[in-house]
Design an enzyme around this catalytic site. Structure first.
Site, PDB file in Angstrom:
ATOM      1  N   GLU A 268       4.707  -6.825  -2.412  1.00 30.33           N
ATOM      2  CA  GLU A 268       3.912  -7.197  -3.588  1.00 30.33           C
ATOM      3  C   GLU A 268       4.730  -7.980  -4.614  1.00 30.33           C
ATOM      4  O   GLU A 268       4.172  -8.691  -5.430  1.00 30.33           O
ATOM      5  CB  GLU A 268       3.325  -5.942  -4.255  1.00 30.33           C
ATOM      6  CG  GLU A 268       2.056  -5.447  -3.583  1.00 30.33           C
ATOM      7  CD  GLU A 268       1.260  -4.478  -4.458  1.00 30.33           C
ATOM      8  OE1 GLU A 268       1.855  -3.505  -4.946  1.00 30.33           O
ATOM      9  OE2 GLU A 268       0.058  -4.696  -4.642  1.00 30.33           O
ATOM     10  N   HIS A 289      10.981   2.983  21.592  1.00 35.56           N
ATOM     11  CA  HIS A 289      10.207   2.929  22.837  1.00 35.56           C
ATOM     12  C   HIS A 289       8.918   2.141  22.664  1.00 35.56           C
ATOM     13  O   HIS A 289       7.983   2.288  23.419  1.00 35.56           O
ATOM     14  CB  HIS A 289       9.936   4.352  23.324  1.00 35.56           C
ATOM     15  CG  HIS A 289      11.208   5.101  23.578  1.00 35.56           C
ATOM     16  ND1 HIS A 289      11.726   5.307  24.841  1.00 35.56           N
ATOM     17  CD2 HIS A 289      12.118   5.642  22.711  1.00 35.56           C
ATOM     18  CE1 HIS A 289      12.872   5.960  24.738  1.00 35.56           C
ATOM     19  NE2 HIS A 289      13.135   6.172  23.464  1.00 35.56           N
ATOM     20  N   LYS A 384     -10.705  -8.190  -4.172  1.00 37.97           N
ATOM     21  CA  LYS A 384     -11.479  -7.472  -5.197  1.00 37.97           C
ATOM     22  C   LYS A 384     -12.611  -8.362  -5.727  1.00 37.97           C
ATOM     23  O   LYS A 384     -13.729  -7.903  -5.920  1.00 37.97           O
ATOM     24  CB  LYS A 384     -10.573  -7.057  -6.356  1.00 37.97           C
ATOM     25  CG  LYS A 384      -9.585  -5.969  -6.016  1.00 37.97           C
ATOM     26  CD  LYS A 384      -8.843  -5.528  -7.261  1.00 37.97           C
ATOM     27  CE  LYS A 384      -7.734  -4.553  -6.964  1.00 37.97           C
ATOM     28  NZ  LYS A 384      -6.903  -4.258  -8.123  1.00 37.97           N
TER      29      LYS A 384
HETATM   30  O1  PA5 Z   1       1.936  -2.614  -7.833  1.00 38.71           O
HETATM   31  C1  PA5 Z   1       0.815  -2.750  -8.269  1.00 38.71           C
HETATM   32  O2  PA5 Z   1       0.582  -3.186  -9.418  1.00 38.71           O
HETATM   33  C2  PA5 Z   1      -0.396  -2.367  -7.425  1.00 38.71           C
HETATM   34  O3  PA5 Z   1      -0.002  -1.835  -6.193  1.00 38.71           O
HETATM   35  C3  PA5 Z   1      -1.262  -1.352  -8.187  1.00 38.71           C
HETATM   36  O4  PA5 Z   1      -0.503  -0.201  -8.414  1.00 38.71           O
HETATM   37  C4  PA5 Z   1      -2.534  -1.013  -7.392  1.00 38.71           C
HETATM   38  O5  PA5 Z   1      -3.321  -2.160  -7.205  1.00 38.71           O
HETATM   39  C5  PA5 Z   1      -3.365   0.053  -8.116  1.00 38.71           C
HETATM   40  O6  PA5 Z   1      -3.667  -0.370  -9.412  1.00 38.71           O
HETATM   41  P1  PA5 Z   1      -4.165   0.637 -10.525  1.00 38.71           P
HETATM   42  O7  PA5 Z   1      -3.081   1.598 -10.829  1.00 38.71           O
HETATM   43  O8  PA5 Z   1      -4.519  -0.223 -11.697  1.00 38.71           O
HETATM   44  O9  PA5 Z   1      -5.370   1.341  -9.968  1.00 38.71           O
END
Ligand code: PA5
Length: 393
Positions: A268, A289, A384
């Site tokens: 990310e 394996h 989303k």
């Molecule tokens: O690293 C990040 O920002 C994402 O992985 C968020 O944590 C994830 O999308 C969840 O978001 P939120 O905490 O707003 O529900």
């Protein structure tokens, strides 16, 4: 103390000029990092009163509940869950079991869970920094209705804890409306970097993890910035040489989710603008394996980071496990797959704090070396948007 071996297998793979050139950017990148307004998890410490509030809530949950349901996804889920898995004995029943949900909207999983919860005392911690993530909102509403069916409103008020931002969003509105106890994820801390906030400290504490020891290691882990930066540089040079995939390899199954957590941190943070290294993971001996064939003998796009850990007391088994690990490192090297080794020794809470800080710093430096913003995740928004249109149509 963490031990790093980035040199043994590096020589024949690394372009020294490129490596040295990137190493020189260390101070520039460090300054960029610490002046970013999303770096509070590095530049600031968690307040003592926040820590006390977390501990009081954890004690109350443990005194009153057979199960804590944690509703969270992504950065709000992965770290605390992964760390708890390291310390959990899966064969030992806990007085208060911590169950994470919200990662999928699977109907069958929800039905089985609700069945399991019958006759159990429940508390709920719903965690979402934005307070708007669809999977979390949906799971929370379902569980809130379940709780209101099971308990009076007054009792529910003592059993639901909301962890979100301090400004807005559905969860904040819910906390204000019902008077649920609220924990804050600070504005200057993003999802996958919020391990030192109540988002993870509360569930970890209910899971009997010593959060003071974890945090002391976490802050001390900043001392490894030099190594984290060198590691990021090697990753970057590997990538430029066509090594597009990094395999995080462990020989302790308890570290499996920790590799998932690391994968999330890198994917990310640096996987954007058509750039980044694809992180994968293997738990050995299991995956020797299966993926092992590809790693040894297949397309040479992979390099590996082996996380060694000293767990358990059976010296013979430990010796065999280490021998397998060292043999694989040698075999993969011979198969043109370079390895870097991070030896964490005995993974106490403090050590896990240190290595967590190491990987978080490395994810940031790696993203900066790819010239992308480490702290956003625009790609996550795409599905989303499409989903919202579908749900509203
Ligand atoms: O690293 C990040 O920002 C994402 O992985 C968020 O944590 C994830 O999308 C969840 O978001 P939120 O905490 O707003 O529900």
């Amino acid at each position: 103390m963490l031990k790093f071996d980035f040199t043994t297998y590096m020589d024949s793979f690394i372009d020294k000029n490129m490596y040295n050139e990137l190493l020189e950017k260390k101070e520039e990148i460090y300054q960029k990092f610490i002046t970013n307004n999303m770096a509070d998890w590095f530049t600031k410490k968690v307040d003592d009163d926040v820590l006390s509030k977390v501990k009081v809530a954890a004690t109350k949950i443990k005194e009153t509940s057979d199960v804590l349901l944690v509703i969270a996804i992504g950065g709000s889920f992965m770290g605390g869950f992964a760390i708890s898995e390291i310390f959990n004995n899966k064969y030992k029943k806990k007085d208060t079991e911590v169950i994470y949900i919200g990662n999928s909207l699977s109907s069958i999983e929800m039905e089985e869970l609700l069945d399991y919860l019958e006759n159990k005392q429940i508390s709920v911690n719903v965690i979402s920094k934005s307070g708007t993530t669809f999977e979390i909102k949906t799971t929370y509403n379902l569980i809130k209705d379940y709780m209101l069916n099971k308990y009076s409103l007054d009792k529910v008020k003592n059993r639901i804890y909301i962890t979100t931002n301090n400004n807005d969003g559905y969860l904040k509105e819910e906390a204000d409306k019902y008077g649920f106890e609220k924990f804050i994820i600070p504005d200057g801390v993003g999802g996958r970097f919020c391990i030192s906030t109540p988002a993870h400290l509360l569930p970890m504490s209910v899971n009997n993890i010593d959060i003071d020891k974890f945090l002391s290691g976490y802050y001390e882990g900043k001392e490894y910035f030099k190594q984290a930066y060198a590691y990021s540089v090697i990753r970057n040079v590997m990538f430029r040489k066509g090594k597009y995939t990094e395999n995080f390899s462990v020989y302790e199954p308890k570290l499996y989710y920790y590799t998932e957590y690391i994968k999330q941190g890198f994917a990310e943070s640096e996987g954007k603008d058509g750039k980044g290294i694809l992180p994968i993971s293997t738990i050995n001996s299991r995956d020797l394996h299966s993926l092992g064939q590809f790693l040894q003998d297949g397309n040479k796009i992979v390099f590996e980071t082996v996380i060694k850990a000293d767990m358990g007391t059976n010296e013979k088994l430990k010796e065999y496990n280490n021998t397998i690990c060292d043999s694989v490192i040698t075999a993969h090297y011979q198969g043109n797959v370079p390895n870097m080794i991070i030896d964490i020794g005995i993974p106490t809470e403090k050590v896990i704090g240190e290595v967590t800080m190491f990987f978080m710093m490395a994810a940031v430096c790696s993203a900066y070396l790819f010239e992308v913003n480490p702290f956003d995740q625009p790609g996550v928004e795409n599905y989303k948007d499409i989903m919202r249109q579908k749900i509203n149509s």
